[in-house]
Design an enzyme around this catalytic site. Sequence first.
Site, PDB file in Angstrom:
ATOM      1  N   GLU A 132      28.369   6.257  75.859  1.00  0.00           N
ATOM      2  CA  GLU A 132      28.170   7.432  75.008  1.00  0.00           C
ATOM      3  C   GLU A 132      28.075   7.001  73.552  1.00  0.00           C
ATOM      4  O   GLU A 132      28.636   5.965  73.168  1.00  0.00           O
ATOM      5  CB  GLU A 132      29.336   8.408  75.174  1.00  0.00           C
ATOM      6  N   LYS A 134      28.921   6.455  69.758  1.00  0.00           N
ATOM      7  CA  LYS A 134      30.171   6.393  69.009  1.00  0.00           C
ATOM      8  C   LYS A 134      29.972   7.162  67.701  1.00  0.00           C
ATOM      9  O   LYS A 134      29.306   6.688  66.786  1.00  0.00           O
ATOM     10  CB  LYS A 134      30.565   4.940  68.721  1.00  0.00           C
ATOM     11  N   ASP A 136      30.439   8.619  64.121  1.00  0.00           N
ATOM     12  CA  ASP A 136      31.063   8.103  62.903  1.00  0.00           C
ATOM     13  C   ASP A 136      31.671   9.276  62.142  1.00  0.00           C
ATOM     14  O   ASP A 136      31.043   9.881  61.280  1.00  0.00           O
ATOM     15  CB  ASP A 136      30.024   7.382  62.044  1.00  0.00           C
ATOM     16  N   TYR A 242      35.475  13.987  73.548  1.00  0.00           N
ATOM     17  CA  TYR A 242      35.103  12.850  74.391  1.00  0.00           C
ATOM     18  C   TYR A 242      36.287  12.230  75.146  1.00  0.00           C
ATOM     19  O   TYR A 242      36.107  11.266  75.880  1.00  0.00           O
ATOM     20  CB  TYR A 242      34.417  11.769  73.569  1.00  0.00           C
ATOM     21  N   LYS A 330      29.083  -2.102  68.707  1.00  0.00           N
ATOM     22  CA  LYS A 330      28.699  -1.664  67.361  1.00  0.00           C
ATOM     23  C   LYS A 330      27.247  -2.017  67.049  1.00  0.00           C
ATOM     24  O   LYS A 330      26.739  -3.067  67.442  1.00  0.00           O
ATOM     25  CB  LYS A 330      29.619  -2.308  66.312  1.00  0.00           C
ATOM     26  N   CYS A 435      -5.030   4.795  39.432  1.00  0.00           N
ATOM     27  CA  CYS A 435      -3.677   5.270  39.167  1.00  0.00           C
ATOM     28  C   CYS A 435      -3.502   6.697  39.671  1.00  0.00           C
ATOM     29  O   CYS A 435      -4.303   7.581  39.324  1.00  0.00           O
ATOM     30  CB  CYS A 435      -3.394   5.201  37.668  1.00  0.00           C
ATOM     31  N   CYS A 438      -2.873   9.102  36.314  1.00  0.00           N
ATOM     32  CA  CYS A 438      -3.876   9.423  35.291  1.00  0.00           C
ATOM     33  C   CYS A 438      -5.306   9.172  35.730  1.00  0.00           C
ATOM     34  O   CYS A 438      -6.248   9.512  35.001  1.00  0.00           O
ATOM     35  CB  CYS A 438      -3.594   8.632  34.004  1.00  0.00           C
ATOM     36  N   CYS A 453      -2.047  -0.068  36.509  1.00  0.00           N
ATOM     37  CA  CYS A 453      -2.867   0.959  35.870  1.00  0.00           C
ATOM     38  C   CYS A 453      -3.318   0.458  34.502  1.00  0.00           C
ATOM     39  O   CYS A 453      -2.540  -0.119  33.742  1.00  0.00           O
ATOM     40  CB  CYS A 453      -2.055   2.240  35.726  1.00  0.00           C
ATOM     41  N   CYS A 459      -1.493   7.267  30.243  1.00  0.00           N
ATOM     42  CA  CYS A 459      -0.915   7.491  31.574  1.00  0.00           C
ATOM     43  C   CYS A 459       0.473   8.092  31.389  1.00  0.00           C
ATOM     44  O   CYS A 459       1.357   7.452  30.811  1.00  0.00           O
ATOM     45  CB  CYS A 459      -0.819   6.179  32.341  1.00  0.00           C
TER      46      CYS A 459
END
Length: 711
Positions: A132, A134, A136, A242, A330, A435, A438, A453, A459
């Site tokens: 199942e 785990k 956290d 659980y 884990k 860009c 711009c 650019c 810009c």
Amino acid sequence: MTKKTPTTLQAPVESLTNAQAKAELSWLATQLRAANKSYHGADAPDISDADYDHLKQRNKSIETAFPTLKRDDSPSEQIGAAPADGFGKIKHVVRMLSLGNAFSDDDVFDFDTRVRKYLGRENEIGLAYTAEPKIDGLSLSLRYENGHLFQAATRGDGEVGENVTANARTISDIPHQISGAPDVLEVRGEVYMSHEDFAELNARQSDAGAKTFANPRNAAAGSLRQLDASITRARPLRFFAYAWGDLSAPLAQTQSDAIARLQSFGFSTNPLTQICSDPAAMIAHYQKIEQQRATLGYDIDGVVYKVNDLGLQHRLGFRSTTPRWAIAHKFPAELAWTRLERIDIQVGRTGALSPVARLTPVTVGGVVVSNATLHNEDYIAGRDGDGQPIREGRDIRPGDWVQIYRAGDVIPKIKDVDLSRRAKDAPAFVFPDHCPECGSAAIREEGDAVRRCTGGMICPAQAIEKLRHFVSRGAFDIEGMGAKQVEQFYADGWVETPADIFTLRARFGDGLQQLKNRDGWGETSANKLFDAIDSKRQIALSRLIYSLGIRHVGDSSAGLLANHYGRWDAFETAMTQAQIGEGDAWDTLTSIDGIGAVMATSLITAMQQEAERASIDALVAQLEVQDAVAASSDSPVAGKIVVFTGTLEKMTRAEAKARAEALGAKVSGSVSAKTDILVAGPGAGSKAKKAADLGVQTMDEDDWLTLIGDA
């Protein structure tokens, strides 16, 4: 690690002496006690799960190798942390234990081997396990008597937990009454928070100016462990059941049937729980869950395996702090799989187009990650800067399932991509050649990994980033004018270039009516900002050069330039007259120790670009630029260009350079016709020959020290 970290920490356990092992066990006990207190007691871990697991494993290995040195307060005998002050205490009738950990497939096979050996069933087939996710979150025990919720307690130290009954009653997943259950039923499970609820909670906390949480686990734990139950009620907590503790009658004969019965009582149980017939099936389910991890909507950090037969669980029993019949497999702490939702292109102050991965949020290394760097277009295409394949040539596309890695505070990155989960019609990502801010052409120069650019100050992305850099701490550092204010003023059209900052008062008048009408501003605060701006009209030459945000020019190189040229007009004239790659001005610039051809090219290009130069000239017109501090005129080397070569025997090269500059000399890294003095130590080579050819005065270290009065 602390300053008292044992030097033996990375040494093989078998190489330790008794004294070293004893000292390390003492240090580990202190570190793990503090980590348990931070994680379980304060809901604010100060080390990562991976670091914690490493310390626990190290402690266990040393105790195994040196059993007589095992401490009375050994971390291997401890669970969680003592209950916090402020809560009532509840003693668990059945201890709440932790689980042993598996970190590899081999560990899972070893677990199965240990179970079979203990039971004397090494050669039998068909020993079943449940697998199942785990969760956290925060462990919670719920005691029901005659079907009514009687009390709720955290795990605490395994023996005694905190009484959080009032808080538990506010969680919608926890029924207040159940029917058909044994007279005494202690249900155990995990309190957690979904990703969606976590994001909404942090947004509310931020809007209210309150503390935000690093991850859903911390948020769930902090919410459950509130002395005021109304705060818990306002937090979106969930609960998965659980396991169980104290019982007046058995629930079932197997783990899976007992979980099904808990579900029949009205508890939420995890739908991904599955019966597995052997370690191979357990690992296959682990991999399946890992693939779904990012889409579950809540955090998991592994998969728990339990012997399914409860009679066998009873026979297997417990070690001091862990059951023999269960283990937690884990996930790698710094790795996680998630979906790449899209690729955005950000434009920096130097015009660099930087691709950013927008991800389905996933917790990696204790932090919720929703963005990751993609470096550049080659990295996305699956090749390195030399054109060689990376990730075996697998490219990255929006919609892909990607593996994220994060170590410490490093920016999250994409490690790999799962082609088996890619849509067949997923188009390759096309990196833009214009860009996105711009529309200017975005070019990639030969030898450069980054596309840039060409729009410059037209810009908006570059303009904002340059302005943010301009007001940063190492540059003008104007009090009250930070990145947030710069962005606001740019959006309002008040500040588009650095010079505009210094004309604000003249353009809008004392008090700045428009600013006064904004939230958080008044006439006093507006005038205070104007005064702060005026106080920066006098600026050191090095700070001015750094503030311009010229590519490759950092604060240290700005200092080198300021010390060499001394005055703004000298620097400005030299940069205006210089030609890239040739001429006296170029040779002088590149002869400065620490200024190479790349930086020199960037400087000259910026200072000779029409729009950028106009912006710089407008700024300087508003300032009083202070000359670099000059040495006294009676210094014998003031204003002279000095080069050091060979090995210096009485001081380091860094010391010699600092001393020369303090006396007003300009230290260069190369010899030219403009060099005044070459200081040559043993091993001097081509520089000494070139100096001789050019007629440059050459002396040894002793002569140099005599000249400057340090002999």
